[in-house]
Design an enzyme around this catalytic site. Structure first.
Site, PDB file in Angstrom:
ATOM      1  CG  HIS B  67       5.976   6.819  12.009  1.00  0.00           C
ATOM      2  ND1 HIS B  67       5.995   5.587  12.622  1.00  0.00           N
ATOM      3  CD2 HIS B  67       4.759   6.919  11.421  1.00  0.00           C
ATOM      4  CE1 HIS B  67       4.829   4.975  12.419  1.00  0.00           C
ATOM      5  NE2 HIS B  67       4.058   5.770  11.681  1.00  0.00           N
ATOM      6  CG  ASP B  96      19.629 -20.688  -1.615  1.00  0.00           C
ATOM      7  OD1 ASP B  96      19.109 -19.549  -1.661  1.00  0.00           O
ATOM      8  OD2 ASP B  96      20.424 -21.031  -0.720  1.00  0.00           O
ATOM      9  CD1 TRP B 132       4.710   9.437   4.163  1.00  0.00           C
ATOM     10  CD2 TRP B 132       5.816   8.220   2.641  1.00  0.00           C
ATOM     11  NE1 TRP B 132       3.795   8.871   3.317  1.00  0.00           N
ATOM     12  CE2 TRP B 132       4.444   8.111   2.376  1.00  0.00           C
ATOM     13  CE3 TRP B 132       6.716   7.530   1.817  1.00  0.00           C
ATOM     14  CZ2 TRP B 132       3.936   7.364   1.314  1.00  0.00           C
ATOM     15  CZ3 TRP B 132       6.197   6.785   0.759  1.00  0.00           C
ATOM     16  CH2 TRP B 132       4.826   6.708   0.525  1.00  0.00           C
ATOM     17  CB  SER B 160      18.494  -3.029  -0.940  1.00  0.00           C
ATOM     18  OG  SER B 160      17.834  -4.059  -0.275  1.00  0.00           O
ATOM     19  CB  SER B 161      13.832  -2.457  -3.432  1.00  0.00           C
ATOM     20  OG  SER B 161      13.588  -2.068  -2.128  1.00  0.00           O
ATOM     21  CG  HIS B 244      -1.287   4.429  -6.143  1.00  0.00           C
ATOM     22  ND1 HIS B 244      -1.974   4.922  -5.067  1.00  0.00           N
ATOM     23  CD2 HIS B 244      -1.895   3.267  -6.461  1.00  0.00           C
ATOM     24  CE1 HIS B 244      -2.969   4.118  -4.776  1.00  0.00           C
ATOM     25  NE2 HIS B 244      -2.946   3.097  -5.605  1.00  0.00           N
ATOM     26  CD  GLU B 246       6.960   1.386  -1.615  1.00  0.00           C
ATOM     27  OE1 GLU B 246       7.599   1.004  -2.612  1.00  0.00           O
ATOM     28  OE2 GLU B 246       7.159   0.964  -0.462  1.00  0.00           O
ATOM     29  CE1 TYR B 248      -3.698  -1.538  -4.511  1.00  0.00           C
ATOM     30  CE2 TYR B 248      -2.713   0.434  -5.417  1.00  0.00           C
ATOM     31  CZ  TYR B 248      -3.812  -0.220  -4.945  1.00  0.00           C
ATOM     32  OH  TYR B 248      -5.008   0.405  -4.877  1.00  0.00           O
ATOM     33  CB  SER B 259      -4.433 -16.288  -0.444  1.00  0.00           C
ATOM     34  OG  SER B 259      -5.026 -15.047  -0.763  1.00  0.00           O
ATOM     35  CG  HIS B 293      -5.671   8.295  -6.164  1.00  0.00           C
ATOM     36  ND1 HIS B 293      -5.970   7.001  -6.462  1.00  0.00           N
ATOM     37  CD2 HIS B 293      -4.679   8.227  -5.262  1.00  0.00           C
ATOM     38  CE1 HIS B 293      -5.191   6.186  -5.777  1.00  0.00           C
ATOM     39  NE2 HIS B 293      -4.403   6.911  -5.048  1.00  0.00           N
ATOM     40  CG  HIS B 294      -1.620   9.720  -3.820  1.00  0.00           C
ATOM     41  ND1 HIS B 294      -1.728   9.184  -2.559  1.00  0.00           N
ATOM     42  CD2 HIS B 294      -1.573   8.669  -4.665  1.00  0.00           C
ATOM     43  CE1 HIS B 294      -1.723   7.863  -2.637  1.00  0.00           C
ATOM     44  NE2 HIS B 294      -1.633   7.517  -3.905  1.00  0.00           N
ATOM     45  CB  THR B 319      -9.831  -4.314  -3.817  1.00  0.00           C
ATOM     46  OG1 THR B 319      -8.880  -3.624  -4.618  1.00  0.00           O
ATOM     47  CG2 THR B 319      -9.293  -4.454  -2.419  1.00  0.00           C
ATOM     48  CE  LYS B 322      -5.911 -10.081  -4.879  1.00  0.00           C
ATOM     49  NZ  LYS B 322      -5.425 -11.410  -4.668  1.00  0.00           N
ATOM     50  NE  ARG B 441      -0.827  13.162   6.009  1.00  0.00           N
ATOM     51  CZ  ARG B 441      -0.341  12.439   4.977  1.00  0.00           C
ATOM     52  NH1 ARG B 441      -0.845  12.594   3.772  1.00  0.00           N
ATOM     53  NH2 ARG B 441       0.624  11.565   5.152  1.00  0.00           N
TER      54      ARG B 441
END
Ligand SMILES: [Cu+2]
Lengths: 383, 516
Positions: B67, B96, B132, B160-161, B244, B246, B248, B259, B293-294, B319, B322, B441
Site C-alpha cells: 500500500h 512541448d 515501505w 523514471s523519476s 524526508h 521525498e 516534500y 495556489s 527526526h524520523h 509552511t 504559505k 502502527r
C-alpha cells in the site's frame, strides 16, 4: 454480524450522546474511549505529557485564529452574497509579522523541550540495570550482576486471537513472565536486539527505545507507584510484531528482593534437573510444551511450518536424521539462515532434550529415540 | 498546421506529445491509486475488529508495505508528473517538453516496474513485508527472496523519476515564452522546478541504498549487518536522507496547485506571490537537514537529537507563511465553491491539521511517545491524503474541461467531495486518538481498548474508497460528453493555459506567445 451492526450504530450515535452529556460524565466517557496520551507513572512521563499538552494547546489557539479568519471569509466574502473582490496581494509587513511571530512561539516551545530531553538523556547513577534484548518475537531480560535472566512471551492463547474463545481484558498485552522492577529506584534499561530491529515501549513509563542488533541503547525510568504497566514492541519486526508485548511489574523494594531470590532458586532447580534422567513420556510431554511455546511461532503447532520461509518439522530430514544434526541446528542455530537462531543459551538443557525428543517422535516422525539433559550438556561442552 | 495524433495503440506507445504522455501518467496513476486503495482496504478490513479474521500477519505485512510503496511511487508521484506534463508547457508558453523522447521512455518503464513489484505477491515467500521504509536487516538478512525484484523495481522507478525531473528542469529553464521571467511563472511551475531539483538530489540516494541492500543480500557485503561489522542505523540515515525530501516531493507541487485554484475562485490575485516562492525554496532547503527526526528513538547523541528537533521545528515557519497567504487570498475575495475550490479549501484546513501534528512530532521528548504509533499514521495521512491526493483531485476537476473540452458534472463532483471529506476524516481522525492511547502502527491485531475507533476508521475507509469510484465515473462521463467548456472555463482565471481553446489543441504555442 448483528452484534457488529449494533455496535456500529452505537458508535454512530456516540457523538450525539456525548454532546448531551454533563461535563463530569463527558470526562469519564473521554477516559473510557482513550483519546489522549497517558500521564504515566514517572516524573519523566508527566513532563512529557505536559509538553504534549502545551504544544497541543498552542496548535489549538493558532488553529482557531487561522480557521476563524478562513471561515469568516467563506461565510461573508462569497459571491452569492454580492461580495466585491478586493485587489490587494502583497504586504511585506504582514509577511515579516507572520514569519517572526511563529518563530518566537517556536523558541518558547524549544526551551521546555530541550530541558526535558536533557533530563531523559541523563542515564547516570542507576540503581538497577536490566539488559533487554529483542528477539523475533519475544523479549529477554537479564538483571545485570544478579544472575537472573529469562524470556518473556505473549501469553494470550491462540484461541482468543483466532476468535474461538472470548478475549480477555488484557488481550495481547499479557506475558508469561513480566519484567519486575523496584519502585522509587532509578532503573536503567540497556536495550539491544538479537535479530532485527525492535523497539521497547511502555507508555506509562514514557520509555521508547529502539532495540538494534549491534547497539546497546540506554534509557531509564523511576516508577513511583507499585503496579502493572503494559506496552508493546513498536518497530516492525516481522510476522509476529503485534504479538510481543511488554509487561512491567513494579514492586516495593522488599518484594522485589524476594522475587529476585525466588528467580535464583528456580535457576538452581533447573540446573539440578540437568543431572536427572527422565522417562520418554516425561520428555515428550515437556517437549510438546516447549515446542508450542517457543518453536511454534515459526514451525507451527502441527509441525507443518510456513514453507518456504519456515520449514516443516514433520518429515524434516534433520528431525528424522542424525541426532547430532538435530541438536546442532537447535543449539547452534542454522549456519545459513539467521531466522533459525541458536537456542543453546535460550533454553535449558532439559528443555532442549525435551523438544528434540518431542520433534523426533511427534508429527509422524516416529523415530523412537530420545535424548537426556546430560547429553545436551555434553554436546555443549564438547564444542 | 501541425499534424494530429497517430491512431490506435501506436499513438500511446510511441507518443512524444506532452499532452498524451500527461494523460498516460494520469491514468496510470489512477490505476495504481485504485490498486493501492484495495490493499489499504484489506488492511482496514482486517483491523475492523480485534482478532485475526481475514488475512494472516504475514500477508497483512505485505499489504501495508505494498500500500505504501504503490501510493508513494505509483499514485502520487506519477500523478504530479502527469500534471506537470500537461500543464508546465502550457503555463510557460512552450510547444512541448524539452526532451520529448525521453519523456516517452520515462513513462513507459513505469508499468514494467510496477508489474514486477506487484508480481512479487505471487512469488514463493510472498512480496515485500518489511514496511515501505524497508529497514534493514528485516529487509536484507530476513527478507523474503522476492526482495531482489523489489530492489530492481525501485531502481526503475528512480530512473523514471530522474528522467522526468531532468525534463521538467530543462523545459522550465529553456522553453519559457518571451517575457515569461522566472518571477512571472505560475506557482505550479515554480514548485515543480524546485521539486525536480529535490528529485535529482535524492533519487540517486534511494538507488544507492537499495544497491547496498542488494550487495548485502547477494554479494557478501555487510553494510547493514551488525554481525559483519555493518550498521543497521546507517540504513535509516541513508533512507531518510532520501525519505524526508521525498515527502516534500509529494507536497510542493500540491502547494502550486492550490495556489492556482484559490485565486481563481476567490476572484482575487494570490497574496504574497514572492514570499510563496521563497517559502517553497526554504522548505526544500530545510528538507535536507531534518531527516533524523524520523529516528529520534534510535539512540542518537543528545546534540544530534537537539539539532534535528530545532531544524524540524523551523519548517513550521515557511509552511505557516504559505497557509497565511492562502487564507489572506481568500479574505475579502468573492468566493464561489465549485468542486476544485472545495478540494482546495479542504486541502488548506486538513493539511494544516497535519502540520500541527507534525509540529507535535518534532518535539523529540514527546515523539518518544508518538513514534511508530497510529498518531504518526494519522499525521502523515493528513498531509498526504488531503495534501497530495486532494490537490491532485482538485487539479483534475480544475483543468479537466481544458483537457477534454467538456464541463464535468458539478453535482457529482460535489458529492464526490463530501463523501471523500467525510470518509477521510472518519478514517484518519480517530487514528490520532488510538495512537495517543498507545496503539503501535503496522500491527494486524490490537488490544481491546482500541476497538471502537478502529471500527470507525474502517467504515470511513470504505466510504472514501466508494467516493473514488464516483470520481472515476465522473471523469469518464466528462471525457465522453457534457456541456462544452469555453476557452476560459472559469471566470477570469489567470494563466496562459486559458488563452488556448478547450479542448487544448494537440499542439499548442507552436508560435510562442508574448507575456507582458
Ligand atoms: Cu519486535
Amino acid at each position: 454480524m448483528l452484534k457488529e451492526a449494533k455496535r456500529l450504530s452505537a458508535l454512530l450515535l456516540g457523538p450525539a450522546v456525548l454532546i448531551s452529556m454533563s461535563g463530569q460524565s463527558l470526562a469519564e466517557e473521554v477516559e473510557r474511549w482513550g483519546v489522549n496520551m497517558t500521564q504515566g507513572v514517572t516524573p519523566m512521563s508527566r513532563d512529557i505529557y505536559d509538553l504534549h499538552m502545551l504544544i497541543f494547546w498552542i496548535c489549538v489557539v493558532i488553529g482557531v485564529l487561522v480557521f476563524g479568519v478562513m471561515f469568516y471569509s467563506m461565510i461573508v466574502h462569497r459571491k452569492s452574497r454580492g461580495a466585491i473582490p478586493a485587489n490587494f496581494h502583497e504586504s511585506t509587513k504582514l509577511e515579516i509579522l507572520w514569519t517572526a511571530v511563529p518563530f518566537v512561539i517556536l523558541m518558547a516551545m524549544a526551551w521546555p523541550a530541550t530541558t526535558t530531553l536533557i533530563d531523559i538523556y541523563d542515564t547516570d547513577e542507576a540503581e538497577v540495570d536490566i539488559l533487554v534484548t529483542g528477539y523475533q518475537w519475544k523479549w529477554k531480560y537479564e538483571y545485570v550482576n544478579q544472575e537472573v535472566s529469562f524470556f518473556s512471551n505473549l501469553s494470550t492463547p491462540k484461541e482468543q486471537i483466532y476468535n474461538q474463545a472470548p478475549k480477555g481484558v488484557n488481550y495481547l498485552l499479557e506475558v508469561d513472565e513480566p519484567v519486575v522492577i523496584p519502585v522509587k529506584k532509578k532503573v536503567r534499561f540497556l536495550i539491544t536486539a538479537n535479530d532485527v530491529i525492535h523497539a521497547w515501549w511502555v507508555p506509562d513509563l514514557a520509555v521508547k527505545k529502539d532495540a538494534i542488533p549491534g547497539y546497546v541503547n540506554e534509557t531509564w525510568a523511576y516508577v513511583e507507584e507499585p503496579g502493572t504497566y503494559r506496552g508493546q514492541c513498536a518497530e516492525l519486526c516481522g510476522k509476529d510484531h503485534a504479538f510481543m508485548p511488554i509487561v512491567v511489574e513494579a514492586l516495593p523494594e522488599e518484594e522485589y528482593q524476594q522475587w529476585l531470590a525466588g528467580k535464583r532458586e528456580e535457576a538452581a532447580i533447573l540446573r539440578e534437573l540437568t543431572n536427572q534422567t527422565f522417562s520418554f513420556d516425561e520428555l515428550y510431554a515437556r517437549g510438546e510444551d516447549v515446542h508450542n511455546r517457543v518453536c511454534a511461532a515459526c514451525h507451527q503447532v502441527n509441525g507443518e511450518g510456513v514453507p518456504p520461509t519456515f520449514p516443516a518439522i514433520a518429515g524434516s530430514a534433520i528431525a528424522t536424521g542424525a541426532m547430532n544434526d538435530h541438536l546442532s541446528i537447535i543449539i547452534d542455530g542454522s549456519a545459513t539462515n539467521p531466522a533459525m537462531r541458536a537456542f543453546g543459551d535460550e533454553l535449558s538443557e532439559v528443555d532442549i532434550a525435551a523438544v528434540v525428543t518431542y520433534q523426533r517422535n511427534a508429527f509422524n516422525n516416529n523415530m523412537g529415540d530420545s535424548v537426556q539433559p546430560i547429553d545436551i550438556l555434553k554436546y555443549k561442552q564438547g564444542q | 498546421m501541425a499534424h494530429g495524433p497517430a491512431t490506435g495503440l501506436s499513438r500511446w506507445l510511441f507518443t512524444t506529445n506532452h499532452k498524451d504522455i500527461g494523460t498516460l501518467y494520469l491514468w496510470f496513476s489512477f490505476a495504481m491509486f485504485m490498486l493501492g486503495g484495495v490493499f489499504a482496504l484489506v488492511v482496514r478490513a482486517e483491523l475492523f475488529e480485534p482478532g485475526l479474521q481475514i488475512v494472516d500477519p504475514e500477508f497483512f505485512n505485505q499489504m501495508t508495505t505494498m500500500h505504501g510503496l504503490i501510493m508513494v511511487f505509483g499514485a502520487v508521484m506519477p500523478a504530479f508528473v502527469g500534471l506537470a506534463n500537461w500543464m508546465v508547457p502550457m503555463m510557460i508558453g512552450a510547444p512541448d517538453m524539452a526532451l520529448p523522447r525521453m519523456n516517452n521512455w520515462s513513462f513507459w518503464i513505469l508499468p514494467f516496474a510496477f508489474a514486477m513489484l506487484v508480481s512479487t505477491l505471487f512469488m514463493e515467500g510472498g512480496g515485500p513485508n518489511f514496511g515501505w521504509t524497508f529497514y534493514a536487516p528485516l529487509s536484507t538478512t530476513y527478507a523474503p527472496p522476492s526482495v531482489t525484484f523489489f530492489i530492481f523495481a525501485i531502481h526503475i522507478m528512480g530512473a523514471s523519476s530522474i528522467m522526468g525531473a531532468i525534463n521538467i528542469i530543462a523545459t522550465i529553464l529553456n522553453m519559457r515564452a518571451p517575457g515569461m521571467t522566472l518571477m512571472k511563472m505560475p506557482l505550479f511551475v515554480w514548485t515543480w522546478l524546485i521539486t525536480a531539483y529535490l528529485l535529482i538530489a535524492v533519487m540517486p540516494v534511494l538507488a544507492g541504498v537499495v544497491t547496498m541492500m542488494l550487495m548485502d543480500i547477494h554479494f557478501g557485503t555487510s553494510f547493514f549487518d551488525a554481525a559483519g561489522g555493518g550498521d543497521p542505523v546507517l540504513f535509516q540515515h541513508i533512507f531518510w536522507f532520501f525519505g524526508h525530501p521525498e515527502v516534500y516531493i509529494m507536497i510542493l507541487p500540491a502547494f502550486g496547485i492550490v495556489s492556482a485554484i484559490i485565486p481563481t475562485f476567490a476572484r482575487k490575485p494570490l497574496f504574497g506571490y514572492a514570499s510563496m516562492v521563497y517559502a517553497t525554496a526554504s522548505i526544500a532547503f530545510l528538507s535536507f537537514i531534518v531527516w533524523a527526526h524520523h529516528m529520534f528513538t534510535v539512540g542518537m547523541p543528545l546534540a544530534g537529537e537537539l539539532f534535528f528537533m530545532y531544524a524540524t521545528m523551523l519548517i513550521a515557519v515557511p509552511t505557516g507563511v504559505k497557509v497565511f497567504n492562502w487564507v489572506t487570498t481568500m479574505f475579502k475575495g468573492a468566493m464561489t465553491f465549485e468542486t476544485p475550490m472545495l478540494f482546495s479549501i479542504a486541502f488548506v484546513i486538513l493539511f494544516t491539521i497535519g502540520g500541527f501534528s507534525g509540529l507535535m512530532l518534532a518535539i523529540a521528548p514527546a515523539d518518544f511517545q508518538y513514534h511508530d504509533t497510529y498518531f504518526v499514521v494519522a499525521h502523515f495521512h493528513y498531509v498526504l491524503v488531503p495534501g497530495a491526493i486532494f490537490s491532485i483531485t482538485a487539479a483534475v476537476y480544475y483543468w479537466l474541461p481544458k483537457w477534454c473540452g467538456n464541463m464535468y458534472n458539478e453535482t457529482m463532483g460535489k458529492t464526490h467531495f463530501w463523501m471523500a471529506f467525510v470518509g477521510l476524516n472518519l478514517t484518519f481522525f480517530p487514528m490520532h486518538f488510538v495512537g495517543l492511547a498507545g496503539m503501535p502502527r503496522r500491527i494486524p491485531d490490537y488490544a481491546l481498548q482500541f476497538a471502537d475507533f478502529n471500527m470507525i476508521a474502517s467504515c470511513g475507509a470504505f466510504l472514501f474508497g466508494a467516493a473514488q469510484v464516483m470520481f472515476l465515473f465522473n471523469v469518464i462521463a466528462t471525457i465522453r460528453g457534457g456541456k462544452k467548456a469555453t476557452a476560459e472555463v472559469w471566470e477570469n482565471p489567470e494563466g496562459l493555459e486559458w488563452t488556448v481553446a478547450s479542448p487544448a489543441p494537440y499542439h499548442t504555442f507552436s508560435v510562442p506567445p508574448t507575456v507582458k
